[in-house]
Design an enzyme around this catalytic site. Structure first.
Site, short mmCIF file in Angstrom:
data_model
loop_
_atom_site.label_atom_id
_atom_site.label_comp_id
_atom_site.label_asym_id
_atom_site.label_seq_id
_atom_site.Cartn_x
_atom_site.Cartn_y
_atom_site.Cartn_z
N LYS A 48 -11.07 -11.99 56.18
CA LYS A 48 -10.78 -13.31 55.59
C LYS A 48 -12.06 -14.12 55.38
O LYS A 48 -12.03 -15.24 54.90
CB LYS A 48 -9.85 -14.11 56.53
CG LYS A 48 -8.42 -13.61 56.56
CD LYS A 48 -7.64 -14.10 57.77
CE LYS A 48 -7.38 -15.56 57.82
NZ LYS A 48 -6.51 -15.93 58.95
N LYS A 50 -13.90 -15.22 57.86
CA LYS A 50 -13.97 -16.21 58.95
C LYS A 50 -14.53 -15.54 60.20
O LYS A 50 -14.26 -14.37 60.46
CB LYS A 50 -12.56 -16.72 59.30
CG LYS A 50 -11.95 -17.70 58.32
CD LYS A 50 -10.62 -18.23 58.90
CE LYS A 50 -10.26 -19.56 58.29
NZ LYS A 50 -9.09 -20.20 58.90
#
Ligand code: C2G
Length: 157
Positions: A48, A50
């Site tokens: 993602k 992240k």
């Protein structure tokens, strides 16, 4: 009128757990009788884009500790949602409105609800705030506190 045993499902990273997460989870739970949460694994977070501060085990435990959460499970990729919905017999899929429209076609056999995000707070903002607190900032605060302390001591004499 909620039907009996209506299962709500949602997903997220839930890093640096904050009031925005609390509000989302409680509002999601209010849409049914049980709430199941897919917490993104550390590996999926890198997919993602992240990097969470807290590891998956901690983030999952914190979410599971919420009174309104009945169970958590690992979210390992983008494509598992419909399988999860079937596995947990979920009838409501919830996300914050920053995801508005993103799951309308993907999610089948389950109502899709986007809830308002809590404004003014996000894990990203917390991280950048903490990041801006370099050593200089902390020592400035310490000097300020020392100064206030000396004034209080003088006033007490
Ligand atoms: N959220 C919110 N208000 C905030 C911050 C987050 O309502 N101030 C909501 C988000 O909209 C999301 C949930 O809280 O529904 C979790 O947010 P994140 O941990 O940022 O999760 P995200 O990166 O959006 O991951 O497959 C879906 C993804 O796993 C969602």
């Amino acid at each position: 009128m909620k039907s009996r045993g209506q299962v709500v499902i949602t997903y997220g990273t839930f890093d640096l757990f904050h009031i925005g997460h609390v509000n989302l989870l409680e509002r999601a739970r209010a849409l049914g009788d049980r709430l199941i949460v897919g917490v993104s694994t550390d590996e999926f977070n890198s997919v993602k884009g992240k990097r969470s501060i807290f590891p998956y085990e901690h983030r999952a435990r914190i979410v599971e500790a919420m009174k309104c959460v009945d169970a958590v499970f690992p979210e390992t990729d983008w494509s598992q949602k419909n399988k999860d919905i079937e596995r947990f017999n979920a009838s409501v899929f919830v996300m914050g409105h920053d995801w508005q429209g993103k799951f309308d076609t993907e999610i089948t056999g389950c109502k899709v609800v986007y809830l308002p995000r809590t404004e003014g707070i996000s894990t990203t903002e917390i991280k950048s705030l903490l990041g801006s607190w370099n050593v200089g900032t902390v020592s400035e605060i310490q000097n300020g506190l020392e100064f206030v302390k000396s004034i209080i001591e003088d006033l007490r004499k």
